[in-house]
Design an enzyme around this catalytic site. Sequence first.
Site, PDB file in Angstrom:
ATOM      1  N   ASP A  10       0.860  -1.183   0.000  1.00 43.63           N
ATOM      2  CA  ASP A  10       0.000   0.000   0.000  1.00 43.63           C
ATOM      3  C   ASP A  10       0.899   1.237   0.000  1.00 43.63           C
ATOM      4  O   ASP A  10       1.786   1.358   0.858  1.00 43.63           O
ATOM      5  CB  ASP A  10      -0.880   0.027   1.250  1.00 43.63           C
ATOM      6  N   ASP A 131     -15.864  -3.533  -0.230  1.00 46.53           N
ATOM      7  CA  ASP A 131     -15.391  -3.141   1.098  1.00 46.53           C
ATOM      8  C   ASP A 131     -16.617  -2.943   1.980  1.00 46.53           C
ATOM      9  O   ASP A 131     -17.466  -2.098   1.693  1.00 46.53           O
ATOM     10  CB  ASP A 131     -14.570  -1.855   1.008  1.00 46.53           C
TER      11      ASP A 131
END
Length: 241
Positions: A10, A131
């Site tokens: 990330d 998500d």
Amino acid sequence: MMLILLPAVDVRDGKAVRLRQGESGSETDYGSPLEAARTWVESGASWIHLVDLDAAFGTGDNRAQLREIVAELGDMVSIEMSGGVRDDESLKAALDAGAARVNIGTAALENPEWTKRVIGEYGEQVAVGLDVRGHTLAARGWVKEGGDLFETMDMLNAAGCSRYVVTDVTRDGMMSGPNLELLREVAQRTDAKVTASGGISSLDDLRAIAELASFGVDSAILGKSLYARAFTLEQALRVAD
């Protein structure tokens, strides 16, 4: 059936970071994204999950760093890109950079007609990130609600979505174990393949996810568990095999 593992890198402000529950400002800095990706390739990864957090949060982008990673490692490993892919330009940029697969998140909620078109056009090169908090989708870097999970899945299934990346936002980066029930619920409502994400903290968690293979859960993203050294990628790959 073998469980495919995707170590995550990330990227925020040019650095490899991990977040807690996806919250901006909760970053732990792990240094160079390229060095992190190199480490996972050298440890035997066949896939890398690259996330542009600035693009996801709308605070800029790290396209140069992501292109650098793909340019060096793309011949050795397949790369999945995620973060801020919301239109033709950003999708094309990710694919032109060499991504084998691109995850679409917020756009699937905010621009369903575009999402349906690119699913039809790009097929397995496009996955949709789901998500979730409970059964409610999270959007815009997880700071907005995005509607009902199963209603959205019905639309995406009809469009021919080939893969979902399922993350329980409340568990992401928390080392609290994956939401196996959520994974099972999603997998049972689709013919698409499912990638598990969020909460993995032990090799036993990987074994539990592998038991969902018959439902279509064929892969898992590893983040905090690797960076916190709960286990090594080599150990995880042995379990996955």
